[in-house]
Design a protein around this motif. Structure first.
Motif, PDB file in Angstrom:
ATOM      1  N   ILE A   1      24.918   8.821  27.734  1.00 26.86           N
ATOM      2  CA  ILE A   1      26.337   8.487  27.650  1.00 26.86           C
ATOM      3  C   ILE A   1      26.533   7.348  26.668  1.00 26.86           C
ATOM      4  O   ILE A   1      25.784   6.362  26.691  1.00 26.86           O
ATOM      5  N   GLU A   2      27.519   7.481  25.787  1.00 23.17           N
ATOM      6  CA  GLU A   2      27.889   6.399  24.881  1.00 23.17           C
ATOM      7  C   GLU A   2      29.358   6.071  25.118  1.00 23.17           C
ATOM      8  O   GLU A   2      30.186   6.975  25.266  1.00 23.17           O
ATOM      9  N   SER A   3      29.676   4.771  25.166  1.00 25.06           N
ATOM     10  CA  SER A   3      31.045   4.396  25.521  1.00 25.06           C
ATOM     11  C   SER A   3      31.517   3.168  24.763  1.00 25.06           C
ATOM     12  O   SER A   3      30.737   2.462  24.121  1.00 25.06           O
ATOM     13  N   LYS A   4      32.822   2.915  24.887  1.00 26.37           N
ATOM     14  CA  LYS A   4      33.463   1.791  24.212  1.00 26.37           C
ATOM     15  C   LYS A   4      33.292   0.490  24.982  1.00 26.37           C
ATOM     16  O   LYS A   4      33.548  -0.591  24.443  1.00 26.37           O
ATOM     17  N   VAL A   5      32.903   0.585  26.234  1.00 26.14           N
ATOM     18  CA  VAL A   5      32.685  -0.585  27.087  1.00 26.14           C
ATOM     19  C   VAL A   5      31.452  -0.332  27.943  1.00 26.14           C
ATOM     20  O   VAL A   5      30.994   0.813  28.074  1.00 26.14           O
ATOM     21  N   ALA A   6      30.918  -1.383  28.547  1.00 30.04           N
ATOM     22  CA  ALA A   6      29.819  -1.221  29.495  1.00 30.04           C
ATOM     23  C   ALA A   6      30.325  -0.450  30.713  1.00 30.04           C
ATOM     24  O   ALA A   6      31.453  -0.647  31.164  1.00 30.04           O
ATOM     25  N   LEU A   7      29.501   0.430  31.253  1.00 28.88           N
ATOM     26  CA  LEU A   7      29.906   1.220  32.410  1.00 28.88           C
ATOM     27  C   LEU A   7      29.994   0.342  33.654  1.00 28.88           C
ATOM     28  O   LEU A   7      29.118  -0.496  33.901  1.00 28.88           O
ATOM     29  N   SER A   8      31.026   0.561  34.433  1.00 29.58           N
ATOM     30  CA  SER A   8      31.128  -0.113  35.729  1.00 29.58           C
ATOM     31  C   SER A   8      30.147   0.538  36.702  1.00 29.58           C
ATOM     32  O   SER A   8      29.622   1.630  36.441  1.00 29.58           O
ATOM     33  N   GLU A   9      29.907  -0.097  37.846  1.00 29.68           N
ATOM     34  CA  GLU A   9      29.010   0.479  38.843  1.00 29.68           C
ATOM     35  C   GLU A   9      29.554   1.813  39.352  1.00 29.68           C
ATOM     36  O   GLU A   9      28.792   2.754  39.574  1.00 29.68           O
ATOM     37  N   ASN A  10      30.868   1.896  39.542  1.00 28.66           N
ATOM     38  CA  ASN A  10      31.469   3.147  40.014  1.00 28.66           C
ATOM     39  C   ASN A  10      31.286   4.261  38.991  1.00 28.66           C
ATOM     40  O   ASN A  10      30.971   5.403  39.347  1.00 28.66           O
ATOM     41  N   ALA A  11      31.493   3.927  37.713  1.00 29.21           N
ATOM     42  CA  ALA A  11      31.330   4.920  36.662  1.00 29.21           C
ATOM     43  C   ALA A  11      29.876   5.381  36.580  1.00 29.21           C
ATOM     44  O   ALA A  11      29.596   6.584  36.463  1.00 29.21           O
ATOM     45  N   LEU A  12      28.952   4.449  36.652  1.00 27.46           N
ATOM     46  CA  LEU A  12      27.529   4.789  36.584  1.00 27.46           C
ATOM     47  C   LEU A  12      27.118   5.655  37.769  1.00 27.46           C
ATOM     48  O   LEU A  12      26.313   6.589  37.612  1.00 27.46           O
ATOM     49  N   ALA A  13      27.676   5.376  38.934  1.00 29.41           N
ATOM     50  CA  ALA A  13      27.360   6.182  40.121  1.00 29.41           C
ATOM     51  C   ALA A  13      27.741   7.642  39.911  1.00 29.41           C
ATOM     52  O   ALA A  13      27.017   8.555  40.321  1.00 29.41           O
ATOM     53  N   ASP A  14      28.883   7.875  39.262  1.00 26.90           N
ATOM     54  CA  ASP A  14      29.290   9.254  38.961  1.00 26.90           C
ATOM     55  C   ASP A  14      28.268   9.959  38.086  1.00 26.90           C
ATOM     56  O   ASP A  14      27.922  11.123  38.318  1.00 26.90           O
ATOM     57  N   TRP A  15      27.774   9.250  37.069  1.00 25.21           N
ATOM     58  CA  TRP A  15      26.818   9.872  36.145  1.00 25.21           C
ATOM     59  C   TRP A  15      25.458  10.087  36.802  1.00 25.21           C
ATOM     60  O   TRP A  15      24.792  11.103  36.533  1.00 25.21           O
ATOM     61  N   VAL A  16      25.045   9.174  37.664  1.00 25.24           N
ATOM     62  CA  VAL A  16      23.793   9.380  38.406  1.00 25.24           C
ATOM     63  C   VAL A  16      23.920  10.623  39.292  1.00 25.24           C
ATOM     64  O   VAL A  16      23.001  11.440  39.383  1.00 25.24           O
ATOM     65  N   GLY A  17      25.083  10.778  39.929  1.00 26.66           N
ATOM     66  CA  GLY A  17      25.305  11.963  40.746  1.00 26.66           C
ATOM     67  C   GLY A  17      25.213  13.236  39.938  1.00 26.66           C
ATOM     68  O   GLY A  17      24.654  14.248  40.388  1.00 26.66           O
ATOM     69  N   LEU A  18      25.741  13.207  38.718  1.00 27.58           N
ATOM     70  CA  LEU A  18      25.644  14.379  37.852  1.00 27.58           C
ATOM     71  C   LEU A  18      24.198  14.654  37.456  1.00 27.58           C
ATOM     72  O   LEU A  18      23.748  15.806  37.474  1.00 27.58           O
ATOM     73  N   ALA A  19      23.455  13.602  37.114  1.00 26.99           N
ATOM     74  CA  ALA A  19      22.048  13.783  36.730  1.00 26.99           C
ATOM     75  C   ALA A  19      21.248  14.433  37.854  1.00 26.99           C
ATOM     76  O   ALA A  19      20.406  15.313  37.617  1.00 26.99           O
ATOM     77  N   LEU A  20      21.511  14.015  39.085  1.00 19.98           N
ATOM     78  CA  LEU A  20      20.813  14.605  40.227  1.00 19.98           C
ATOM     79  C   LEU A  20      21.303  16.026  40.496  1.00 19.98           C
ATOM     80  O   LEU A  20      20.530  16.897  40.889  1.00 19.98           O
ATOM     81  N   GLY A  21      22.596  16.261  40.255  1.00 26.61           N
ATOM     82  CA  GLY A  21      23.156  17.577  40.515  1.00 26.61           C
ATOM     83  C   GLY A  21      22.663  18.663  39.577  1.00 26.61           C
ATOM     84  O   GLY A  21      22.538  19.829  39.967  1.00 26.61           O
ATOM     85  N   VAL A  22      22.374  18.301  38.325  1.00 27.98           N
ATOM     86  CA  VAL A  22      21.925  19.307  37.352  1.00 27.98           C
ATOM     87  C   VAL A  22      20.411  19.482  37.335  1.00 27.98           C
ATOM     88  O   VAL A  22      19.898  20.354  36.634  1.00 27.98           O
ATOM     89  N   LEU A  23      19.700  18.683  38.112  1.00 30.79           N
ATOM     90  CA  LEU A  23      18.229  18.752  38.125  1.00 30.79           C
ATOM     91  C   LEU A  23      17.698  20.162  38.375  1.00 30.79           C
ATOM     92  O   LEU A  23      16.790  20.608  37.648  1.00 30.79           O
TER      93      LEU A  23
END
Length: 205
Positions: free
Chosen positions: A169-191
């Motif tokens: 993921i590349e973004s205009k700001v540092a990811l918040s903890e909530n935002a990062l949690a969403d992406w971790v969930g996606l990483a685990l979901g597509v495994l």
């Protein structure tokens, strides 16, 4: 919850388990039931191995899963799922936002140039909240990295530690903890999808 706990502990991440579980479940639902009219050209490219390129429905579902989070996080510039077939290189299998590299080598030199390659090489999450600083201290190299303020690369891996791909993921700001949690969930979901596409011999790490 054990999968989530093990991933967070291994990757030294302190995030909300429930938020990750919700994102993982949403991703799994899209992969199981998602349907959309998406042009094949959006999800296929010449660099895809044939056995992946032929899985057009699943490619579209991966795109939809990415979009479900991307569309809610307005500061994200690009989100990409890379698979790591047996040849060792990372191959883009889903991407939304600003186009980035289709294929990345994972050798040591590339790991200094590309955060996703470093994550594939090491098996560790890499979170560069301030890319400019990482460049200044020589933790990351290459002017192409200036395209984003923040970069996050998460390994798509199971309990065995084998890396089947990377979520970048590349973004205009540092990811918040909530935002990062969403992406971790996606990483685990597509495994499960990437594990099927990129099988490894028993005992291979």
């Amino acid at each position: 919850m054990k999968q989530i706990k093990d991933y967070l502990q291994t990757q030294a991440l302190k995030l909300n388990h429930d938020e990750i579980a919700v994102a993982r479940a949403a991703t799994q639902t899209v992969l199981a039931q998602g349907r959309a009219h998406i042009d094949n050209a959006i999800v296929q490219h010449d660099g895809l191995p044939e056995h992946i390129s032929n899985q057009i429905d699943t490619l579209k579902q991966l795109f939809m899963a990415l979009d479900s989070i991307y569309s809610r996080q307005k500061e994200i510039q690009t989100a990409t799922i890379y698979a790591q077939p047996e040849n060792g290189n990372l191959i883009r299998v889903a991407q939304i936002g600003v186009p980035i590299e289709t294929e990345l080598s994972t050798h040591e030199d590339s790991a200094w140039q590309y955060l996703a390659a470093r994550t594939a090489h090491s098996g560790w999450a890499n979170i560069a909240d301030n890319v400019e600083k990482w460049l200044q201290i020589d933790e990351l190299r290459g002017e192409h990295n200036c395209r984003a303020v923040s970069q996050t690369s998460l390994p798509i891996c199971g309990e065995d530690g084998i890396v089947y791909g990377v979520l970048h993921i590349e973004s205009k700001v540092a990811l918040s903890e909530n935002a990062l949690a969403d992406w971790v969930g996606l990483a685990l979901g597509v495994l499960p999808v990437l594990r099927e596409w990129c099988p490894r011999e028993r005992g291979e790490a």
